[in-house]
Design a protein around this motif. Sequence first.
Motif, PDB file in Angstrom:
ATOM      1  N   TYR A  49      87.643 -68.085 -23.766  1.00  0.00           N
ATOM      2  CA  TYR A  49      86.429 -67.969 -24.576  1.00  0.00           C
ATOM      3  C   TYR A  49      85.282 -68.690 -23.880  1.00  0.00           C
ATOM      4  CZ  TYR A  49      86.058 -72.809 -26.239  1.00  0.00           C
ATOM      5  OH  TYR A  49      85.866 -74.167 -26.321  1.00  0.00           O
ATOM      6  N   LEU A  50      84.069 -68.321 -24.259  1.00  0.00           N
ATOM      7  CA  LEU A  50      82.853 -68.988 -23.822  1.00  0.00           C
ATOM      8  C   LEU A  50      81.902 -69.010 -25.011  1.00  0.00           C
ATOM      9  CD1 LEU A  50      81.271 -70.252 -21.453  1.00  0.00           C
ATOM     10  CD2 LEU A  50      80.333 -67.977 -20.988  1.00  0.00           C
ATOM     11  N   LYS A  51      81.377 -70.189 -25.302  1.00  0.00           N
ATOM     12  CA  LYS A  51      80.558 -70.348 -26.504  1.00  0.00           C
ATOM     13  C   LYS A  51      79.324 -71.191 -26.203  1.00  0.00           C
ATOM     14  CE  LYS A  51      80.504 -72.927 -30.845  1.00  0.00           C
ATOM     15  NZ  LYS A  51      81.183 -73.986 -31.596  1.00  0.00           N
ATOM     16  N   GLY A  52      78.217 -70.836 -26.815  1.00  0.00           N
ATOM     17  CA  GLY A  52      77.003 -71.630 -26.736  1.00  0.00           C
ATOM     18  C   GLY A  52      76.428 -71.831 -28.126  1.00  0.00           C
ATOM     19  N   GLU A  53      75.834 -72.993 -28.363  1.00  0.00           N
ATOM     20  CA  GLU A  53      75.277 -73.295 -29.691  1.00  0.00           C
ATOM     21  C   GLU A  53      73.997 -74.102 -29.550  1.00  0.00           C
ATOM     22  OE1 GLU A  53      76.410 -76.190 -33.414  1.00  0.00           O
ATOM     23  OE2 GLU A  53      78.035 -74.941 -32.572  1.00  0.00           O
ATOM     24  N   LEU A  54      72.998 -73.763 -30.353  1.00  0.00           N
ATOM     25  CA  LEU A  54      71.744 -74.517 -30.419  1.00  0.00           C
ATOM     26  C   LEU A  54      71.478 -74.878 -31.869  1.00  0.00           C
ATOM     27  CD1 LEU A  54      69.070 -75.644 -29.323  1.00  0.00           C
ATOM     28  CD2 LEU A  54      68.091 -73.352 -29.604  1.00  0.00           C
ATOM     29  N   GLU A  55      71.290 -76.173 -32.101  1.00  0.00           N
ATOM     30  CA  GLU A  55      70.939 -76.648 -33.439  1.00  0.00           C
ATOM     31  C   GLU A  55      69.605 -77.366 -33.374  1.00  0.00           C
ATOM     32  OE1 GLU A  55      72.307 -80.319 -36.227  1.00  0.00           O
ATOM     33  OE2 GLU A  55      73.916 -78.890 -35.742  1.00  0.00           O
ATOM     34  N   LEU A  56      68.682 -76.961 -34.232  1.00  0.00           N
ATOM     35  CA  LEU A  56      67.391 -77.626 -34.371  1.00  0.00           C
ATOM     36  C   LEU A  56      67.397 -78.361 -35.706  1.00  0.00           C
ATOM     37  CD1 LEU A  56      64.966 -74.842 -33.081  1.00  0.00           C
ATOM     38  CD2 LEU A  56      65.758 -76.873 -31.855  1.00  0.00           C
ATOM     39  N   ARG A  57      67.257 -79.684 -35.632  1.00  0.00           N
ATOM     40  CA  ARG A  57      67.385 -80.521 -36.826  1.00  0.00           C
ATOM     41  C   ARG A  57      66.082 -81.280 -37.052  1.00  0.00           C
ATOM     42  NH1 ARG A  57      71.716 -82.881 -35.257  1.00  0.00           N
ATOM     43  NH2 ARG A  57      70.867 -84.877 -34.570  1.00  0.00           N
TER      44      ARG A  57
END
Length: 732
Positions: free
Chosen positions: A652-660
């Motif tokens: 698997y390959l995963k990317g995540e962006l969270e703006l808080r």
Amino acid sequence: MKFSGFFYLLLLLMFPVFSQEKSKSKPPKVGLVLSGGGAKGFAHIGVLKVLEKSGVKIDYIGGTSMGAVVGALYASGYSPENIDSIIRAIDFPTFLQDKFARSQTSFFEKQYGEKTLLTFPVRNKKVQLPKAIAAGQSVYNGLSLLLEHVNHIQDFKKLPIPFFCIGTNIETGKKKVFEKGYLPAVVRASASLPTLLDPMMIDGKAYIDGGISDNFPVDEMQKKGASIIIGVNVQGKLEKYKDVSTVIDVLNQIVNYQMYGNDAEKIKKLTIHISPKIHDFSVTSFDNIAKIIDLGEQSAIDHQKEFEAIAKLQQINEVAAFHRKVIRAKKYKVSQFSMNNLNHYSRAYILGKLKLKMGDSLSYNELNTKIGDLASSKDFNLINYNFKKKKDGSYLLKFNMEENNVASHIRLGLNYDPIYKSGFLMNFTSKHLLQKNDILSADIVIGDNIRTNFNYFVDNGFYTSYGVNSSFTKFNIAVPDITNVVTHIDKNYIDFTTLAYLQTTYNKKFAVGIGLEHKFLELYTNTLSMETTFFEKSNYLNSLGYIKLDTYDKKYFPKNGFLVDGEFKWFMNSSDYWDNFTQFSQATLKLAAVKTMFHKLTAHITVDGGVTLGSNTTDQFLYSLGGYGNNMINNHVGFYGYEFETLVNHSYLKGELELRYEIAKDHTIALAGNYARTDLDIYNGGKVFQDIKSGYALMYGYNSILGPIKIINAWTPDVNRNIWYFCVGMSF
């Protein structure tokens, strides 16, 4: 008594005489007495502002508790405006609880700690209450830094303004008037508010807050020969009978007899009595600094004419005449160390932990950071230190450390998350159990799913350390049925893993290690006829290597830092429940960075992936994406918008962006998007971005006294699914 109008008039009438006879007369000696009162003592700063504006020169200062803190700063050369700025810049909840920067905590604590709310010492095999909330190391460090320009002065009469403060001997209850010694230490002793800060050891005796024995030392100021005594009283009062209604009220009243019982007699001895109207505030009102300072200033303005009359008597024409400069040395070159004997730690060990060697030049700020690194381990009640200048211009750095005689603690925590449901954690931690530098930590979680986690680790720092970790995990969760016979099945997980490992740690943030692992894995479901169907029931023997980096400033809702978590694992052997095991390997890597911009907006980026090398014929260690929760086991990876164990494959390959965004103190809202691809071959002939799955989440977070609280609404446009998650407490 209060400065009367008659006496004020008398001073004005006498002023011409003093002017004509100034060669024959001495100006009056003005003494200032500042009472204790915790946060209410900030009012002293406002009073000092008015005194300076009026031109009054203080000849002697005496104080207790917060009065000692403010008085020592003023006596050492700080102006009221300087003190105001210093106080407003302090985060008191963090400062008073000895909450050191996360970068100063050990790597072991980052991995296995940071999950409890309450800590209780274990003495003589009995769980007891702690002596205080904090050891007071941060207070000591702060005072040492602020007073460094006068730390060489042992006789407080030689300060820019002569000074004394009050402490209380914890064994006898008797008053101690501190007029000599190491100024930061005696001020820390005077301000050792019971239950808040540990007692302070000075010359082999333990002292607590001076307010217990003399909270308003007017009598001591009178002994100094002050002809005019100005007293600022921010302490409480004895309650009326109608207001004493509980056991706690009765106990407080008994304690207050000593503190406030003879106030009336002390006030009679004052020339001017100032009592700011701060009755609506308590000793812990540290979030009302500005208001309390203003009230102190307002109360002093009522006496401004009297202050001006005193200034004329003192023949002071310019306020600037007694403004002073605080000059600090930049660096201290250390040519010698001295240290008291310790039971569990050698001199070399301490200097190694502090990273100090002969010839080092360092500032108080740099030393305080090093002290924080050592103090964060909680191995010492308090680390006393000071520089002493030698004849050649270099310095002796003297340490006096009080070892913590409590080696064991019980810690408690609670948690609720979508995977493990409710859980109550009881942790037992003990140091020096079998040898120096070792630590044992044992967890048991009681709740919807029983879990345990046992750790024994010998921390040799930069040198090779070693340990054993053994964990038992059990939970039940509904997962999509890949056979499509039903929508979901209840799947039970039992994982019992033991790892023996060698590890080297650098700067408390980076670790590399190798280990040998035994894992028992059982996966099953119960059919409608209550028959048990097993998916897996095997023992595995694995070897592994790992690399970890953790520079997050906070574990929960971090604002800055990096995270690297990489592992290579070789599945060498299995008891092989399905008789189809072949050796295979897996490599996983997680990279994350978090950065706060414009003080409130935080961007958190995470990229992670995993590949299987060889043929994983068991199918029980496939990478499984979906769901939300902490401490996911084996190769489960959270993924917004999809249910637990929905996207399953060999790689698997995963990317995540969270703006808080921080909408208020401890309250945040966040928007996150994650994207992933799973496949037998993640590279897919170079078409890495083909068949991407996506999910999104809108989150509310609150950093509460119970730990972080999160409410999450996740969805995916791929299948038009919407899922709610709720979490509370620290993860374990």
